[in-house]
Write an enzyme that holds these catalytic residues in place. Structure first.
Site, PDB file in Angstrom:
ATOM      1  N   CYS A 170      -2.005   0.534  -8.864  1.00 37.14           N
ATOM      2  CA  CYS A 170      -3.319   1.134  -8.674  1.00 37.14           C
ATOM      3  C   CYS A 170      -4.180   0.205  -7.851  1.00 37.14           C
ATOM      4  O   CYS A 170      -3.900  -0.984  -7.730  1.00 37.14           O
ATOM      5  CB  CYS A 170      -3.987   1.408 -10.021  1.00 37.14           C
ATOM      6  SG  CYS A 170      -4.453  -0.072 -10.923  1.00 37.14           S
ATOM      7  N   GLY A 171      -5.225   0.775  -7.301  1.00 37.88           N
ATOM      8  CA  GLY A 171      -6.126  -0.023  -6.492  1.00 37.88           C
ATOM      9  C   GLY A 171      -7.155  -0.700  -7.367  1.00 37.88           C
ATOM     10  O   GLY A 171      -6.838  -1.280  -8.382  1.00 37.88           O
TER      11      GLY A 171
END
Length: 281
Positions: free
Chosen positions: A117-118
């Site tokens: 995920c960012g």
């Protein structure tokens, strides 16, 4: 690798063979020598580090840390090694044009990203709105539903590494007519998007109004916010959108399509940009 096929009675002990796997290695992005983020990414092929350069630029632009691609004077990439000479953390250092202020990181934690995920949960819709100048409500882009539905298949055809490993996400920037301008792959879906937006910022311009961003993953909040910051009015995802991505799309004026798999797609926001076949109500 040991391949086990329980349906094959002739090989109950499995078969040993070589297999290709997706590469995942760390990259540190610096601006003027100052660390900004470390992410786990898939390096690009070749020795020119182009994918890493594009990833670094795309990340800085979509996080609102740079005003535009012209703010970068020079990019230097290098690969460190450990005591055994094996590659360890790669670095990309962006030198800014004289007069361009360094990114303001005050009050923001040092970014730490995984390939999964960012900057998950670190931004809100209000924070994204505050740092983007893109007004998607003014973008009059229209896309035929058939063109939108066909984009994932075109993206898959362009995934060179996925066909060998099955372990990479992909992103692509397309015209409203369905022409793919940039395609990139990565173990992280947000990295694939940053690579695409960084490359397109150099080749096409910034912001990227009038374009479509297609992703092979779900439409998460961080992908929607990157599209908004880049000025992309249409986001199409092969899988489902998250509730926060849908909310962001409604509030920003973005067209968000999910479960885009020809001949079907679901439009969760901005349906006014999707042209339906004649006679469809």
């Amino acid at each position: 690798m040991l391949r086990v096929d329980l349906s094959d009675a002739a090989a109950p002990e499995g078969v040993r063979r070589d297999d290709a796997v997706a590469v995942e290695e760390p990259l540190e992005v610096r601006v003027g020598g100052a660390p900004v983020v470390v992410t786990m990414r898939t390096p690009g092929a070749g020795a020119d580090h182009a994918d890493d350069d594009d990833l670094a630029l795309g990340f800085l632009l979509t996080e609102g840390l740079l005003p535009g691609p012209d703010a970068v004077r020079r990019t230097t990439a290098c690969l460190d090694t450990d005591l055994q000479g094996r590659p360890t953390v790669g670095t990309v250092d962006l030198e800014l044009v004289p007069g361009v202020p360094a990114p303001d990181l005050e009050g923001r934690r040092t970014f730490g990203m995984t390939s999964a995920c960012g900057v998950c949960g670190s931004a809100s819709i209000d924070a994204v709105r505050a740092r983007t100048g893109a007004d998607l409500w003014r973008d009059r882009t229209q896309v035929d539903a058939a063109v939108l539905a066909a984009l994932p298949d075109r993206l898959r055809e362009a995934q060179r590494v996925f066909s060998r490993t099955g372990g990479l996400h992909a992103a692509g920037l397309a015209t409203p007519d369905g022409e793919l301008l940039v395609v990139r792959e990565d173990v992280g879906r947000h990295n694939a998007v940053d690579k695409v937006l960084g490359r397109a910022a150099r080749d096409v311009g910034w912001p990227l109004t009038g374009h479509v961003l297609v992703v092979s993953s779900r439409a998460s909040f961080e992908l929607a916010q990157k599209a908004w910051t880049a000025g992309v009015p249409v986001l199409a995802a092969v899988s489902a959108p998250s509730s926060l991505a849908v909310r962001l799309a409604h509030e920003s004026g973005m067209t968000l399509a999910g479960f885009v798999r020809a001949p079907r797609l679901n439009v969760y926001a901005g349906a006014h940009r999707v042209r339906l076949p004649a006679g469809t109500t």
